[in-house]
Design an enzyme around this catalytic site. Sequence first.
Site, short mmCIF file in Angstrom:
data_model
loop_
_atom_site.label_atom_id
_atom_site.label_comp_id
_atom_site.label_asym_id
_atom_site.label_seq_id
_atom_site.Cartn_x
_atom_site.Cartn_y
_atom_site.Cartn_z
CE LYS A 105 34.44 36.81 51.36
NZ LYS A 105 33.06 37.28 51.48
N GLY A 134 29.63 31.13 56.15
CA GLY A 134 28.18 31.38 56.24
C GLY A 134 27.57 30.99 57.55
N GLY A 187 23.38 32.90 40.48
CA GLY A 187 23.70 33.89 41.49
C GLY A 187 24.79 33.46 42.46
CE LYS A 205 34.39 33.01 52.77
NZ LYS A 205 33.57 32.22 51.82
#
Length: 427
Positions: A105, A134, A187, A205
């Site tokens: 990105k 995604g 995570g 984005k």
Amino acid sequence: MKEVKIGLLGLGNVGKGVWKILDMNREELIKRSGYDIKIGKILVKDINKKRDVDVPKEILTEDFNEILEDDSIEIIVELMGGLEPAVDYMLKGMKRKKHIVTANKMAVATKGNILLETSKKEGVMLYYEGSVAGGIPIIHGLKDNLVANKIEEVIGIINGTTNYILTKMTQDKISFEEALKEAQAKGYAEADPTSDVEAFDAVYKLCILSSLAFDTIVNVNSIYREGITNVKPIDIEYAKEFGYVIKLLGVIKESNGELELRVHPTMVPSAHPLANVNDSFNAIFLKGNAVGDLMLYGRGAGELPTGSAVVGDIVSILRNKEKSSYYPHLGNEEDKKIKDMQEVECEYYIRITVKDKPGVLGEISSIFGKNNVSILSVIQKGKREEQVSLVFITHNTLEGNINKSIEMIKALDDAEKIENIIRIENL
């Protein structure tokens, strides 16, 4: 069966996702692309590092030139992230007539036109579906499926980390710091979470989306940015009391040839679909003049969702490479004007700590009135205390009028602190 070889730059989460998808969906991909897709080489920093995917050591390399100079490799898949050496590698690859797929990105947002101009000049394709949201097919959606529309608005939750943090703060009533620790433990957030929580990731984005949806070149630095670090549990409780949920939104709107481009915490009506997008999920709400309202929802990150977008781009290249079909640019050469934030109109939530003295509310209300800020509602919390909270919800008003009011309120002896200002989008 025709075979095609790709070179993979990076074997992090997304790289592992691409490896797994090519393996588990091999037969379906052969049918859909007409090719048996093989990974010829993978560029890594350390060949001897232990990995949780079973990749043959002989296809690993620490030297990009092994991929660049291998004429059997037709497609380079860049999954390194960052600007350099990623951009340099992609440009060099295109000059060697290799097609490029990237999920980067930052590179697409800041160097996209250089990359796309080079791809056109060299007669190769550049695809970048994985760079935004995604596994949600928003890039192809804007340039293919929605091509019959004039896009009027794009509003989205485009960062999974911040959405997870705000979800935990809302549902579990915990602090930002506690929610961030949970996100890091799972995570979802990096050890240094700055890019996510300060909204840099979302800005990249939004830059890509605005360029595509409104066919213009957008400078990433022209996008207003505000992160979520100042959102407190008390703000979330007040939002609930007023019928809202707080989300980090990317907002693009066009009016009179000007674009509003902003990323910031936003109160969204609790009944709106975006308010109910939780955890690490992303969602993009579009308004087209033909299709009307449309929302795309799904996993905005992760090895398999983003890997899905990347492999989809590989298949698109294989389907189109015989047709000399190049992916369109990120916008035309004529920039649209970006609206100054002072001229943006919103409703606002304003929380102020003041001394508990008679007349303070009247003084503040008078300042708002002088600056053409109309108050929709006000709540005072706390009685017979040294300090109390005043919470205002305004009618639709100019950002500039809010800022003038805030500067005057700060000068009052009885105003202790402007605790928070959050914009409201009544979608």
